[in-house]
Design an enzyme around this catalytic site. Structure first.
Site, PDB file in Angstrom:
ATOM      1  N   GLN A 213       0.860  -1.176   0.000  1.00  0.00           N
ATOM      2  CA  GLN A 213       0.000   0.000   0.000  1.00  0.00           C
ATOM      3  C   GLN A 213       0.903   1.234   0.000  1.00  0.00           C
ATOM      4  O   GLN A 213       1.525   1.562   1.019  1.00  0.00           O
ATOM      5  CB  GLN A 213      -0.903  -0.004   1.224  1.00  0.00           C
ATOM      6  N   GLY A 254     -11.661   2.650   4.355  1.00  0.00           N
ATOM      7  CA  GLY A 254     -10.709   1.809   3.644  1.00  0.00           C
ATOM      8  C   GLY A 254      -9.806   2.578   2.690  1.00  0.00           C
ATOM      9  O   GLY A 254      -9.950   3.786   2.488  1.00  0.00           O
ATOM     10  N   HIS A 255      -8.873   1.847   2.086  1.00  0.00           N
ATOM     11  CA  HIS A 255      -7.894   2.484   1.205  1.00  0.00           C
ATOM     12  C   HIS A 255      -8.538   3.054  -0.060  1.00  0.00           C
ATOM     13  O   HIS A 255      -9.533   2.550  -0.553  1.00  0.00           O
ATOM     14  CB  HIS A 255      -6.754   1.516   0.849  1.00  0.00           C
ATOM     15  N   ASN A 256      -7.971   4.166  -0.516  1.00  0.00           N
ATOM     16  CA  ASN A 256      -8.394   4.841  -1.751  1.00  0.00           C
ATOM     17  C   ASN A 256      -9.770   5.494  -1.652  1.00  0.00           C
ATOM     18  O   ASN A 256     -10.293   5.987  -2.661  1.00  0.00           O
ATOM     19  CB  ASN A 256      -8.414   3.890  -2.961  1.00  0.00           C
TER      20      ASN A 256
END
Length: 345
Positions: A213, A254-256
């Protein structure tokens, strides 16, 4: 033991002053009347200011012993005789404005345990700290960190290498901030974790391969984030929290994920990776949002819903899966009728 009061009673102010703070009109009462405290309707006594905007509490209003009441125009005649009436457009917003004047220390938790940088904090020599910064005992600040003036780093917070923190921020006790850039006047309540790995794995029969990540978390100006909320850094682009957004306790981002400006996320909301919330979205507690979808500007989602598909701007949604509330209510009513028929048979 003595009963503690964590926010001191304010100095008395006149009803005229309260009206000015609240952007309200004195409909009934003496403008020189002294207001010395705020209270709930049922506990208010002489000198207390209350507000009323929900008819569910009409009984408490009728019995209140308050000195004055903030109220909308349509409810002004419901305030009992002997209670001064301040008429405003939105009673709750006016109440908030008055409290901000009476209890400024409750606006942002900036009452530090110490002044300056504690000798019991660990600050890397390569960190850059502007003037008028507070770092409490047990805090750890890594190399190449930059922190703007007026910021408070509370006890045992950990600020990872290269993190940038703007001015007049508060980083609460036991926060962990890494791979993150914060704007000005950001408030992280205790236990917030920002910038840890996103949950990214290439799944397969030979095992789950971790995907590095490599993005960041960007938190813009005037964002407030509740206790124990977690914000994953981006996988291949940044996770973004837009300016003015307010996030409750125990929210997972969460990511993004991209959260727009002035959004509201209530406790235990979960946003899956790569979803987008446009500006002014509001999501009720315990709602889950699937990844890779967009919720349009100004949309509202009811608590305990599941958002599986894009939602159009400006709509009101609820249910599992989330749908326009009128459709949701019809479906709930239809199921209830079927259940009642089953009971009769």
């Amino acid at each position: 033991m003595s009963e503690p009061r964590f926010f001191e009673l304010p100095a008395s102010v006149s009803l005229k002053t309260v009206a000015a703070w609240a952007d309200a009109e004195i409909y009934r009462g003496d403008e020189t009347l002294e207001i010395s405290e705020v209270a709930p309707l049922e506990d208010a006594g002489a000198g207390a200011l209350v507000f009323f905007d929900n008819t569910a509490y009409l009984n408490q209003l009728e019995a209140t012993g308050a000195a004055a009441c903030l109220v909308g125009k349509r409810h002004r005649e419901k305030v009992p005789e002997g209670v001064a009436v301040l008429v405003c457009s939105e009673a709750y917003r006016s109440w908030a404005m008055v409290l901000a004047h009476l209890y400024p220390a409750a606006m942002t938790p900036k009452d530090p345990l110490i002044s300056g940088v504690s000798e019991r904090a660990v600050v890397d020599p390569a960190a850059i700290l502007e003037e008028n910064i507070t770092v409490e005992p047990g805090a750890v600040i890594g190399a190449d960190v930059e922190i703007g003036s007026g910021t408070v780093i509370r006890a045992n917070a950990v600020i990872g290498r290269g993190v940038k923190i703007g001015r007049d921020c508060v980083i609460g006790a036991n926060c962990t901030v890494q791979h993150t850039v914060l704007g000005n006047r950001v408030c992280l309540h205790p236990g917030v974790c920002s910038g840890q790995d996103g949950f990214g794995y290439a799944m397969g029969p030979q095992g789950h391969l971790k995907v590095p990540q490599v993005g960041r978390v960007i938190i813009q100006d005037d964002v407030e984030i509740g206790a124990n909320t977690t914000i994953d850094r981006g996988a291949n682009r940044d996770t973004v929290i837009g300016e003015g957004t307010k996030i409750d306790n125990q929210v997972q981002i969460g990511h993004n994920v991209v959260v727009g400006r002035h959004c509201v996320l209530v406790s235990q909301v979960g946003l899956s990776g790569s979803c987008t919330l446009e500006d002014f979205v509001a999501i009720g507690g315990k709602t889950g949002v699937r990844g890779h979808i967009t919720i349009g500007m100004g949309a509202q989602v009811a608590a305990v819903s599941v958002v599986n598909d894009d939602l159009a701007a400006g709509g009101r949604y609820g249910g599992t899966p989330a749908k326009p509330v009128k459709q949701w209510f019809r479906e709930v009513a239809a199921v209830r009728k079927l259940a009642e028929r089953g009971d009769e048979s």
